[in-house]
Design an enzyme around this catalytic site. Structure first.
Site, PDB file in Angstrom:
ATOM      1  N   GLU A  66      -5.719 -10.939  -1.299  1.00 34.96           N
ATOM      2  CA  GLU A  66      -6.612 -10.763  -0.150  1.00 34.96           C
ATOM      3  C   GLU A  66      -8.071 -10.789  -0.587  1.00 34.96           C
ATOM      4  O   GLU A  66      -8.900 -10.008  -0.108  1.00 34.96           O
ATOM      5  CB  GLU A  66      -6.301  -9.421   0.561  1.00 34.96           C
ATOM      6  CG  GLU A  66      -4.854  -9.284   0.968  1.00 34.96           C
ATOM      7  CD  GLU A  66      -4.538  -7.993   1.724  1.00 34.96           C
ATOM      8  OE1 GLU A  66      -5.480  -7.300   2.194  1.00 34.96           O
ATOM      9  OE2 GLU A  66      -3.344  -7.665   1.843  1.00 34.96           O
TER      10      GLU A  66
ATOM     11  N   GLU B 141       0.798  -1.237   0.000  1.00 42.37           N
ATOM     12  CA  GLU B 141       0.000   0.000   0.000  1.00 42.37           C
ATOM     13  C   GLU B 141       0.828   1.284   0.000  1.00 42.37           C
ATOM     14  O   GLU B 141       0.578   2.193   0.794  1.00 42.37           O
ATOM     15  CB  GLU B 141      -0.989  -0.022   1.176  1.00 42.37           C
ATOM     16  CG  GLU B 141      -1.891  -1.246   1.129  1.00 42.37           C
ATOM     17  CD  GLU B 141      -2.857  -1.361   2.312  1.00 42.37           C
ATOM     18  OE1 GLU B 141      -2.912  -0.432   3.125  1.00 42.37           O
ATOM     19  OE2 GLU B 141      -3.548  -2.391   2.392  1.00 42.37           O
TER      20      GLU B 141
HETATM   21  O1  G3I Z   1      -4.366  -8.183  18.813  1.00 47.69           O
HETATM   22  C1  G3I Z   1      -5.108  -7.079  19.343  1.00 47.69           C
HETATM   23  C2  G3I Z   1      -5.731  -7.459  20.640  1.00 47.69           C
HETATM   24  O2  G3I Z   1      -4.718  -7.735  21.572  1.00 47.69           O
HETATM   25  C3  G3I Z   1      -6.628  -6.298  21.092  1.00 47.69           C
HETATM   26  O3  G3I Z   1      -7.299  -6.660  22.250  1.00 47.69           O
HETATM   27  C4  G3I Z   1      -7.647  -5.951  20.021  1.00 47.69           C
HETATM   28  C5  G3I Z   1      -8.515  -4.761  20.393  1.00 47.69           C
HETATM   29  O4  G3I Z   1      -8.711  -3.904  19.302  1.00 47.69           O
HETATM   30  O5  G3I Z   1      -6.960  -5.626  18.854  1.00 47.69           O
HETATM   31  C6  G3I Z   1      -6.179  -6.690  18.338  1.00 47.69           C
HETATM   32  O6  G3I Z   1      -5.544  -6.269  17.212  1.00 47.69           O
HETATM   33  C7  G3I Z   1      -6.353  -6.126  16.043  1.00 47.69           C
HETATM   34  C8  G3I Z   1      -5.757  -7.009  14.982  1.00 47.69           C
HETATM   35  O7  G3I Z   1      -6.471  -6.836  13.772  1.00 47.69           O
HETATM   36  C9  G3I Z   1      -5.752  -8.495  15.366  1.00 47.69           C
HETATM   37  O8  G3I Z   1      -7.048  -8.960  15.563  1.00 47.69           O
HETATM   38  C10 G3I Z   1      -6.331  -4.676  15.607  1.00 47.69           C
HETATM   39  O9  G3I Z   1      -7.004  -3.882  16.548  1.00 47.69           O
HETATM   40  C11 G3I Z   1      -7.009  -4.544  14.240  1.00 47.69           C
HETATM   41  O10 G3I Z   1      -6.802  -3.218  13.756  1.00 47.69           O
HETATM   42  C12 G3I Z   1      -6.373  -5.502  13.255  1.00 47.69           C
HETATM   43  O11 G3I Z   1      -7.062  -5.368  12.018  1.00 47.69           O
HETATM   44  C13 G3I Z   1      -6.419  -5.924  10.897  1.00 47.69           C
HETATM   45  C14 G3I Z   1      -6.030  -4.810   9.919  1.00 47.69           C
HETATM   46  O12 G3I Z   1      -5.482  -5.366   8.734  1.00 47.69           O
HETATM   47  C15 G3I Z   1      -4.989  -3.884  10.514  1.00 47.69           C
HETATM   48  O13 G3I Z   1      -3.766  -4.534  10.770  1.00 47.69           O
HETATM   49  C16 G3I Z   1      -7.377  -6.896  10.229  1.00 47.69           C
HETATM   50  O14 G3I Z   1      -7.581  -8.016  11.086  1.00 47.69           O
HETATM   51  C17 G3I Z   1      -6.789  -7.372   8.890  1.00 47.69           C
HETATM   52  O15 G3I Z   1      -7.764  -8.122   8.174  1.00 47.69           O
HETATM   53  C18 G3I Z   1      -6.404  -6.187   8.048  1.00 47.69           C
HETATM   54  O16 G3I Z   1      -5.778  -6.679   6.871  1.00 47.69           O
HETATM   55  C19 G3I Z   1      -5.402  -5.698   5.896  1.00 47.69           C
HETATM   56  C20 G3I Z   1      -4.159  -6.186   5.205  1.00 47.69           C
HETATM   57  O17 G3I Z   1      -3.146  -6.425   6.137  1.00 47.69           O
HETATM   58  C21 G3I Z   1      -3.690  -5.209   4.149  1.00 47.69           C
HETATM   59  N1  G3I Z   1      -4.747  -4.915   3.217  1.00 47.69           N
HETATM   60  C22 G3I Z   1      -5.988  -4.468   3.803  1.00 47.69           C
HETATM   61  C23 G3I Z   1      -6.487  -5.456   4.850  1.00 47.69           C
HETATM   62  C24 G3I Z   1      -7.761  -4.975   5.423  1.00 47.69           C
HETATM   63  O18 G3I Z   1      -7.551  -3.783   6.169  1.00 47.69           O
END
Ligand code: G3I
Length: 336
Positions: free
Chosen positions: A242, A121
């Protein structure tokens, strides 16, 4: 089942934790040949000096035991909430730390991953701009901390060169979203890949994330976008990194949104959409240039869109295969 990697994104924490969920393990090992970590291999999940990441290690070892390959996601990605401290508060040693991260993580996983999203990205997106105004079309870059610290896109070249040095056998991808729309961002992608080739960055392929809506982007735009990358270089691979297909479209006018979906008729449209995309992949991308297809999650409640709400994946909340599962299967069988 396929002669290219068929992947799925997996979680190693929370309710969908693959490592502790037997049903999900059976689904993954029985239907796929590759996994991506949905989150666990992003930058902040590694210890900044030792690159320790025990959950990633467990996930990779599970994949090996089950004969699945691993696609690494991602060596470099900009969002604040998953940045290491050196990138959140950049100092004069920023470039050293940047190279150190790419080298450290790629070296740690040498021989464990078959491919990497090296940079994720790096292009500007109007829907995810963080206040940045639209740059000129020819230089369609996101002003991330990496871009700002390097004063331009040379960090992308640096990341590819460092990753190749650290792990010469992994295939190296540039990965982005909304690049299948055949609009400004697709032009930005073409310009970026052209620049990377001019700079002799060792890039093997382009990842199209493919988080698509039921009716957007059009199949014509998707196909034209892939074709532009295919035409750019005789050997670049195309990987759908994805893929997920939403049921709802909150952006249409008027919005087309349902709030529950228990065997709802929209699932048939979703099935057809998965089929169309995979059929197009076979039609447009030559066999030796197919980097594979990865679905972004196992079951609907695991999806990053689940709370919208939406039901974008192949298994439902009871871990039963949906019509979309049949659609993918039919399209893969037809393509072989
Ligand atoms: O692990 C923590 C946990 O300890 C905490 O209690 C909880 C509370 O919010 O958050 C958890 O982390 C979350 C993580 O996913 C794991 O579940 C983050 O908040 C959350 O922001 C994160 O979201 C991910 C996002 O990327 C940001 O990294 C999504 O699951 C994931 O599907 C998404 O994937 C991205 C790709 O990497 C890149 N392309 C877009 C795609 C969608 O955004």
């Amino acid at each position: 089942m396929t002669n290219f990697p068929l992947g799925v994104a997996v979680a190693v924490d929370g309710n969908a934790n693959l490592l502790s969920n037997q049903q999900r393990q059976t689904i993954v090992s029985g239907n796929f040949s590759q996994i991506s970590a949905e989150n666990q291999m992003k930058m902040s999940y590694y210890n900044e000096s030792t690159f320790a990441n025990p959950l990633a290690d467990q996930m990779i070892s599970w994949a090996k035991t089950n004969n699945l390959s691993v696609h690494g996601h991602a060596l470099v990605w900009h969002p604040d909430y998953q940045q290491p401290s050196w990138a959140k508060n950049p100092g004069s040693d920023f470039k050293t730390k940047f190279i150190n991260h790419v080298r450290g993580v790629a070296t740690k996983h040498k021989g464990q991953v078959v491919s990497w999203d090296v940079v994720n990205e790096a292009l500007y997106d109007p829907a995810d701009a963080g206040g940045q105004s639209a740059p000129p079309q020819a230089e369609y870059y996101r002003h991330s901390v990496f871009h700002n610290q390097y004063n331009g896109p040379s960090y992308i070249v640096e990341a590819f060169k460092t990753a190749r040095q650290a792990d010469p056998t992994a295939e190296l991808y540039y990965n982005d979203f909304n690049t299948e729309e055949n609009g400004n961002k697709t032009t930005g992608l073409v310009n970026l890949i052209t620049y990377l080739k001019q700079q002799q960055a060792p890039i093997d392929g382009v990842g199209f994330q493919m988080h698509v809506l039921p009716d957007w982007a059009s199949m014509a735009s998707i196909e034209a976008s892939w074709q532009k990358i295919i035409n750019l270089d005789p050997r670049l691979k195309i990987k759908l990194t994805e893929l997920d297909v939403r049921v709802n479209n909150k952006y249409s006018n008027p919005p087309k949104v349902i709030s529950s979906c228990n065997n709802c008729p929209e699932l048939q449209q979703q099935k057809q959409r998965y089929k169309d995309i995979i059929a197009a992949y076979y039609r447009i991308v030559p066999a030796d240039r197919r980097g594979g297809i990865t679905i972004w999650g196992i079951a609907d409640p695991d999806s990053w869109f689940a709370s919208d709400p939406d039901w974008p994946l192949l298994w439902n909340a009871s871990l039963q295969p949906k019509p979309a599962f049949d659609g993918v299967k039919e399209a893969l069988q037809a393509g072989q």
